[in-house]
Design a protein around this motif. Structure first.
Motif, PDB file in Angstrom:
ATOM      1  N   ASN A 155       0.801  -1.229   0.000  1.00 47.26           N
ATOM      2  CA  ASN A 155       0.000   0.000   0.000  1.00 47.26           C
ATOM      3  C   ASN A 155       0.838   1.284   0.000  1.00 47.26           C
ATOM      4  O   ASN A 155       0.574   2.215   0.770  1.00 47.26           O
ATOM      5  CB  ASN A 155      -0.959   0.017   1.208  1.00 47.26           C
ATOM      6  N   TRP A 191      -2.256  -3.384  -6.101  1.00 53.10           N
ATOM      7  CA  TRP A 191      -3.354  -2.470  -5.753  1.00 53.10           C
ATOM      8  C   TRP A 191      -4.544  -2.702  -6.688  1.00 53.10           C
ATOM      9  O   TRP A 191      -4.577  -2.233  -7.817  1.00 53.10           O
ATOM     10  CB  TRP A 191      -2.882  -1.016  -5.846  1.00 53.10           C
ATOM     11  N   SER A 201      -1.328   2.342  -5.184  1.00 50.83           N
ATOM     12  CA  SER A 201      -0.723   1.995  -3.883  1.00 50.83           C
ATOM     13  C   SER A 201      -0.263   0.540  -3.875  1.00 50.83           C
ATOM     14  O   SER A 201      -0.781  -0.301  -3.125  1.00 50.83           O
ATOM     15  CB  SER A 201      -1.726   2.257  -2.761  1.00 50.83           C
TER      16      SER A 201
END
Length: 381
Positions: A155, A191, A201
């Protein structure tokens, strides 16, 4: 305007060359509409590509947004918490993903500044995009010429476009931080989300990465002061609040378009008392969230927060995030099923707000738990 100039500091060199007239903040404020227009025009492209569109990166860099938390002596802004919150909200109103990446840069640069001397070459360019993670997802092993690092950081927003990463590492069981070029890491594109897709992310991976000793430092309590933690929370709430404002903009445009409530005798939305009521309620929720954010940001800037202040203020920020979610739900009801067309920006704002507002910094039940614990400790104490 003098107060704003003080909040943002002197112009970064690149921006100052482009507009040398009355200072960086004046220029940033003057160009706010242009920046928002470009972000808004490329928001769908940003989402489809799972990273900021090149046009968005260019305008943010040119506006000085990546220098918001670059130290002043290195040509940046070292912006106040309030200034950061206001700017991220303005950007999020056009594109929450873009605002989120800018906020991640703020956090990563704040960590880098706390860890390393500002003369050690970390901030070689005020406008460099940083990414980072405070989660110690990697282990470090000391070597004669530095530290060998292996691990994964999930992330990490904006990592595909960032130049440097500030990352937490466990070395001999102790929390430490490193600053490394992203080019020396591998990006695992993990992501896959319903909202905030454009933040990219993904997961950063280190495989036997040698980090020079001068780029490794042990964590200190001062690096996680209540004031810094409130700054980090603002980098999350600002884009969420901006997304709620963007959803309100879409709905206001729908009211102005002359559209009528389907299957009614009304000739336009504004004729419906119920529609007017819900629009007012949604606007009130967004305004209340903004007021909460700014009051807390100002408090963070003017005094040193205590350990009891932190859970109190975090609970308030979590409430502001819930206000944003509740407002967008009302706006979706007003727009009806057409609000979910993929061509309608409202559904993107809805998804971005839904995902962004559930970041750990804005967790409502943990906010209540931590504040209650702090109050009980004081009462017993």
């Amino acid at each position: 305007m003098e107060a704003r100039t003080a909040a943002y500091g002197p112009a970064p060199p690149a921006y100052g060359r482009r507009r040398a007239r009355s200072g960086w903040v004046d220029a940033m404020m003057d160009d706010a509409a242009m920046t928002s227009d470009i972000l808004r025009a490329h928001a769908e492209k940003t989402e489809q590509n799972d990273r900021l569109a090149p046009e968005c990166l260019d305008v943010l860099r040119e506006a000085g947004d990546f220098a918001l938390r670059t130290p002043r002596e290195q040509g940046g802004a070292w912006a106040s918490t309030e200034a950061v919150a206001r700017r991220l909200t303005a950007l999020g109103r056009a594109c929450p993903s873009s605002a989120w990446v800018v906020g991640t840069c703020v956090t990563a640069k704040n960590l880098a500044s706390a860890c390393f001397s500002r003369t050690e070459g970390v901030f070689t360019d005020a406008n460099l995009l940083f990414c980072g993670s405070g989660l110690p997802g990697a282990q470090g092993t000391r070597a004669a010429d530095g530290v060998r690092v292996n691990g994964r950081w999930p992330n990490v927003s904006g990592c595909e476009d960032a130049a440097l990463a500030s990352l937490a590492v466990l070395i001999d069981g102790a929390l430490s931080f490193i600053v490394v070029p992203v080019a020396e890491l591998t990006i695992d594109r993990t992501w896959q989300m319903a909202g905030m897709r454009g933040t990219g992310s993904h997961t950063l991976v280190a495989e036997n990465l040698l980090v020079p000793a001068e780029r490794v430092v042990g964590a200190a309590p001062a690096m996680f002061s209540p004031n810094d933690q409130m700054l980090y929370a603002m980098t999350v709430l600002g884009p969420v609040l901006g997304g709620a404002q963007g959803a309100l903009d879409v709905t206001n445009a729908m009211f102005a378009s002359g559209r009528k409530p389907f299957m009614t005798a009304y000739t336009r939305m504004g004729e419906s008392p119920g529609a007017r009521h819900w629009l007012a309620e949604a606007a009130h929720l967004v305004e209340r969230a903004e007021q909460t954010m700014l009051v807390i940001a100002k408090e963070t800037d003017v005094r040193e927060l205590s350990d009891v202040d932190l859970p109190r203020l975090r609970m308030a920020l979590a409430d502001a995030a819930r206000d944003c979610r509740a407002a967008v739900e009302l706006l979706l009801d007003l727009n009806g099923a057409s609000g979910f067309r993929t061509s309608n920006a409202l559904q993107r704002f809805w998804r971005d707000v839904a995902v962004g507002s559930r970041h750990p910094h804005l967790n409502p039940y943990l906010g209540v738990e931590r504040y209650g614990t702090a109050l009980a400790d004081v009462a017993e104490g």
